[in-house]
Design a protein around this motif. Structure first.
Motif, PDB file in Angstrom:
ATOM      1  N   LEU A  26       0.734  -1.284  -0.016  1.00 53.73           N
ATOM      2  CA  LEU A  26       0.200   0.077  -0.168  1.00 53.73           C
ATOM      3  C   LEU A  26       1.108   1.284   0.011  1.00 53.73           C
ATOM      4  O   LEU A  26       0.580   2.234  -0.822  1.00 53.73           O
ATOM      5  CB  LEU A  26      -0.753  -0.147   1.104  1.00 53.73           C
ATOM      6  N   SER A  27       1.745   1.125   0.635  1.00 48.62           N
ATOM      7  CA  SER A  27       2.787   2.372   0.837  1.00 48.62           C
ATOM      8  C   SER A  27       3.700   2.706  -0.552  1.00 48.62           C
ATOM      9  O   SER A  27       3.545   3.888  -1.074  1.00 48.62           O
ATOM     10  CB  SER A  27       4.055   2.099   1.968  1.00 48.62           C
ATOM     11  N   MET A  28       3.905   1.453  -1.473  1.00 48.18           N
ATOM     12  CA  MET A  28       4.476   1.833  -2.718  1.00 48.18           C
ATOM     13  C   MET A  28       3.336   1.893  -3.750  1.00 48.18           C
ATOM     14  O   MET A  28       3.733   3.022  -4.321  1.00 48.18           O
ATOM     15  CB  MET A  28       4.995   0.221  -2.846  1.00 48.18           C
ATOM     16  N   LEU A  29       2.301   1.561  -3.336  1.00 51.06           N
ATOM     17  CA  LEU A  29       1.200   2.358  -4.469  1.00 51.06           C
ATOM     18  C   LEU A  29       1.018   3.723  -4.160  1.00 51.06           C
ATOM     19  O   LEU A  29       0.746   4.515  -5.027  1.00 51.06           O
ATOM     20  CB  LEU A  29       0.010   1.463  -3.970  1.00 51.06           C
ATOM     21  N   LEU A  30       0.911   4.286  -2.934  1.00 50.21           N
ATOM     22  CA  LEU A  30       0.838   5.587  -2.507  1.00 50.21           C
ATOM     23  C   LEU A  30       1.854   6.380  -3.369  1.00 50.21           C
ATOM     24  O   LEU A  30       1.798   7.478  -3.541  1.00 50.21           O
ATOM     25  CB  LEU A  30       0.686   5.582  -0.942  1.00 50.21           C
ATOM     26  N   TYR A  31       3.120   5.798  -3.113  1.00 48.64           N
ATOM     27  CA  TYR A  31       4.280   6.598  -3.377  1.00 48.64           C
ATOM     28  C   TYR A  31       4.210   6.722  -5.102  1.00 48.64           C
ATOM     29  O   TYR A  31       4.659   7.670  -5.563  1.00 48.64           O
ATOM     30  CB  TYR A  31       5.570   6.059  -3.164  1.00 48.64           C
ATOM     31  N   ILE A  32       3.669   5.633  -5.611  1.00 43.96           N
ATOM     32  CA  ILE A  32       3.523   5.819  -7.213  1.00 43.96           C
ATOM     33  C   ILE A  32       2.514   6.728  -7.705  1.00 43.96           C
ATOM     34  O   ILE A  32       2.824   7.572  -8.537  1.00 43.96           O
ATOM     35  CB  ILE A  32       3.286   4.251  -7.645  1.00 43.96           C
ATOM     36  N   VAL A  33       1.418   6.783  -6.898  1.00 45.98           N
ATOM     37  CA  VAL A  33       0.358   7.746  -7.120  1.00 45.98           C
ATOM     38  C   VAL A  33       0.825   9.065  -6.750  1.00 45.98           C
ATOM     39  O   VAL A  33       0.522  10.158  -7.733  1.00 45.98           O
ATOM     40  CB  VAL A  33      -0.863   7.603  -6.269  1.00 45.98           C
ATOM     41  N   LEU A  34       1.652   9.480  -5.836  1.00 39.53           N
ATOM     42  CA  LEU A  34       1.896  10.643  -5.560  1.00 39.53           C
ATOM     43  C   LEU A  34       3.198  11.329  -6.540  1.00 39.53           C
ATOM     44  O   LEU A  34       3.289  12.234  -6.789  1.00 39.53           O
ATOM     45  CB  LEU A  34       2.649  10.870  -4.308  1.00 39.53           C
ATOM     46  N   ILE A  49      13.014  -0.120  -7.764  1.00 38.26           N
ATOM     47  CA  ILE A  49      14.227  -0.806  -7.098  1.00 38.26           C
ATOM     48  C   ILE A  49      13.957  -1.250  -6.100  1.00 38.26           C
ATOM     49  O   ILE A  49      14.228  -2.456  -5.457  1.00 38.26           O
ATOM     50  CB  ILE A  49      15.414   0.183  -7.209  1.00 38.26           C
ATOM     51  N   ILE A  50      13.268  -0.590  -4.986  1.00 34.33           N
ATOM     52  CA  ILE A  50      12.834  -0.933  -3.758  1.00 34.33           C
ATOM     53  C   ILE A  50      11.749  -1.945  -3.647  1.00 34.33           C
ATOM     54  O   ILE A  50      12.152  -3.024  -2.847  1.00 34.33           O
ATOM     55  CB  ILE A  50      12.574   0.448  -2.910  1.00 34.33           C
ATOM     56  N   GLY A  51      10.806  -1.683  -4.548  1.00 35.67           N
ATOM     57  CA  GLY A  51      10.006  -3.003  -4.495  1.00 35.67           C
ATOM     58  C   GLY A  51      10.387  -4.111  -4.869  1.00 35.67           C
ATOM     59  O   GLY A  51       9.508  -5.336  -5.100  1.00 35.67           O
ATOM     60  N   PHE A  52      11.477  -4.313  -5.792  1.00 31.53           N
ATOM     61  CA  PHE A  52      12.194  -5.636  -6.150  1.00 31.53           C
ATOM     62  C   PHE A  52      13.199  -6.136  -4.963  1.00 31.53           C
ATOM     63  O   PHE A  52      13.016  -7.234  -5.217  1.00 31.53           O
ATOM     64  CB  PHE A  52      12.705  -5.303  -7.674  1.00 31.53           C
ATOM     65  N   VAL A  53      13.899  -5.108  -4.562  1.00 30.96           N
ATOM     66  CA  VAL A  53      15.006  -5.849  -3.784  1.00 30.96           C
ATOM     67  C   VAL A  53      14.548  -6.245  -2.150  1.00 30.96           C
ATOM     68  O   VAL A  53      15.000  -7.048  -1.846  1.00 30.96           O
ATOM     69  CB  VAL A  53      16.194  -4.632  -3.384  1.00 30.96           C
ATOM     70  N   VAL A  54      13.784  -5.379  -1.570  1.00 27.09           N
ATOM     71  CA  VAL A  54      13.219  -5.274  -0.407  1.00 27.09           C
ATOM     72  C   VAL A  54      12.527  -6.662  -0.189  1.00 27.09           C
ATOM     73  O   VAL A  54      12.861  -7.273   0.978  1.00 27.09           O
ATOM     74  CB  VAL A  54      12.496  -4.051   0.146  1.00 27.09           C
ATOM     75  N   PRO A  55      11.614  -7.008  -1.064  1.00 27.38           N
ATOM     76  CA  PRO A  55      10.976  -8.505  -0.599  1.00 27.38           C
ATOM     77  C   PRO A  55      11.827  -9.568  -0.765  1.00 27.38           C
ATOM     78  O   PRO A  55      11.793 -10.699   0.094  1.00 27.38           O
ATOM     79  CB  PRO A  55      10.025  -8.600  -1.896  1.00 27.38           C
ATOM     80  N   ALA A  65      13.048 -16.746   5.908  1.00 24.12           N
ATOM     81  CA  ALA A  65      13.582 -18.369   5.529  1.00 24.12           C
ATOM     82  C   ALA A  65      14.535 -18.758   7.118  1.00 24.12           C
ATOM     83  O   ALA A  65      14.563 -19.831   7.285  1.00 24.12           O
ATOM     84  CB  ALA A  65      14.296 -18.423   4.423  1.00 24.12           C
ATOM     85  N   ASN A  66      15.000 -17.755   7.440  1.00 26.71           N
ATOM     86  CA  ASN A  66      16.165 -17.846   8.631  1.00 26.71           C
ATOM     87  C   ASN A  66      15.230 -17.523   9.950  1.00 26.71           C
ATOM     88  O   ASN A  66      16.070 -17.590  10.976  1.00 26.71           O
ATOM     89  CB  ASN A  66      17.327 -16.753   8.628  1.00 26.71           C
ATOM     90  N   GLY A  67      13.872 -17.422   9.822  1.00 27.55           N
ATOM     91  CA  GLY A  67      13.261 -16.964  11.011  1.00 27.55           C
ATOM     92  C   GLY A  67      13.199 -15.692  11.660  1.00 27.55           C
ATOM     93  O   GLY A  67      12.743 -15.740  12.895  1.00 27.55           O
ATOM     94  N   GLU A  68      13.758 -14.553  11.110  1.00 32.64           N
ATOM     95  CA  GLU A  68      13.804 -13.495  11.580  1.00 32.64           C
ATOM     96  C   GLU A  68      12.484 -12.391  11.140  1.00 32.64           C
ATOM     97  O   GLU A  68      11.621 -13.229  10.160  1.00 32.64           O
ATOM     98  CB  GLU A  68      15.047 -12.756  10.870  1.00 32.64           C
ATOM     99  N   ASN A  69      12.083 -11.537  11.827  1.00 39.26           N
ATOM    100  CA  ASN A  69      11.217 -10.545  11.458  1.00 39.26           C
ATOM    101  C   ASN A  69      11.493  -9.683  10.195  1.00 39.26           C
ATOM    102  O   ASN A  69      12.622  -9.365   9.996  1.00 39.26           O
ATOM    103  CB  ASN A  69      10.620  -9.702  12.692  1.00 39.26           C
ATOM    104  N   PRO A  70      10.419  -9.401   9.505  1.00 38.25           N
ATOM    105  CA  PRO A  70      10.550  -8.636   8.410  1.00 38.25           C
ATOM    106  C   PRO A  70      11.022  -7.280   8.746  1.00 38.25           C
ATOM    107  O   PRO A  70      10.605  -6.824   9.901  1.00 38.25           O
ATOM    108  CB  PRO A  70       9.359  -8.680   7.744  1.00 38.25           C
ATOM    109  N   SER A  71      11.517  -6.563   7.870  1.00 36.55           N
ATOM    110  CA  SER A  71      11.995  -5.117   8.120  1.00 36.55           C
ATOM    111  C   SER A  71      11.944  -4.143   6.762  1.00 36.55           C
ATOM    112  O   SER A  71      12.583  -4.139   5.908  1.00 36.55           O
ATOM    113  CB  SER A  71      13.288  -4.663   8.659  1.00 36.55           C
ATOM    114  N   TYR A  72      10.554  -3.676   6.539  1.00 34.16           N
ATOM    115  CA  TYR A  72      10.218  -2.760   5.353  1.00 34.16           C
ATOM    116  C   TYR A  72      10.335  -1.507   5.854  1.00 34.16           C
ATOM    117  O   TYR A  72       9.850  -0.870   6.643  1.00 34.16           O
ATOM    118  CB  TYR A  72       8.853  -3.267   5.032  1.00 34.16           C
ATOM    119  N   PHE A  73      11.405  -0.768   5.270  1.00 35.99           N
ATOM    120  CA  PHE A  73      11.626   0.623   5.572  1.00 35.99           C
ATOM    121  C   PHE A  73      10.544   1.482   4.428  1.00 35.99           C
ATOM    122  O   PHE A  73      10.092   0.840   3.769  1.00 35.99           O
ATOM    123  CB  PHE A  73      13.098   1.111   5.386  1.00 35.99           C
ATOM    124  N   LEU A  74      10.451   2.566   4.891  1.00 38.07           N
ATOM    125  CA  LEU A  74       9.550   3.568   4.150  1.00 38.07           C
ATOM    126  C   LEU A  74       8.178   3.059   4.170  1.00 38.07           C
ATOM    127  O   LEU A  74       7.587   3.190   3.237  1.00 38.07           O
ATOM    128  CB  LEU A  74      10.139   3.938   2.553  1.00 38.07           C
TER     129      LEU A  74
END
Length: 119
Positions: free
Chosen positions: A63-71, A91-97, A105-114
């Motif tokens: 939803l944040s990426m969609l908002l950034y695209i619209v803006l 680039i962010i939408g491809f690398v961060v996921p 896969a390593n059992g860690e929590n996700p960290s999505y910035f912005l």
């Protein structure tokens, strides 16, 4: 005394990773990068350990990426800097996921910035 409605959450890091990687469907098919993670999250948030946290962060990120695209579209017309914003979102939408799929896969929590917390 008998315990009823006891739910045991299973640990499935591969499903968590697949949920993160399903966001990349935008780049392959042009759609589905929002719907597929949403469906996976809604169907398995009560059965997979950590799916609620990962699913919420994925939906908030999309939803944040969609908002950034619209803006950035009016910013193209006004300032010309919207093109740089679109490239950065791509680039962010491809690398961060991918990074968060490895973390899942390593059992860690996700960290999505912005990311704006909508849900």
């Amino acid at each position: 005394m008998e315990v009823l409605n006891q739910q045991v959450l299973r640990k499935d890091n591969s499903l968590l990773s697949l949920t993160h990687l399903s966001q990349l469907l935008h780049y392959v098919t042009g759609f589905g990068g929002f719907l597929v993670p949403l469906i996976i999250w809604l169907t398995s948030k009560n059965t997979v350990e950590g799916m609620d946290v990962h699913g919420r962060s994925i939906i908030n990120f999309q939803l944040s990426m969609l908002l950034y695209i619209v803006l950035s579209i009016p910013a193209i017309l006004l300032l010309g800097l919207g093109i740089l914003t679109l490239i950065a979102v791509g680039i962010i939408g491809f690398v961060v996921p991918i990074v968060n799929a490895v973390k899942a896969a390593n059992g860690e929590n996700p960290s999505y910035f912005l990311t704006i917390k909508f849900i």
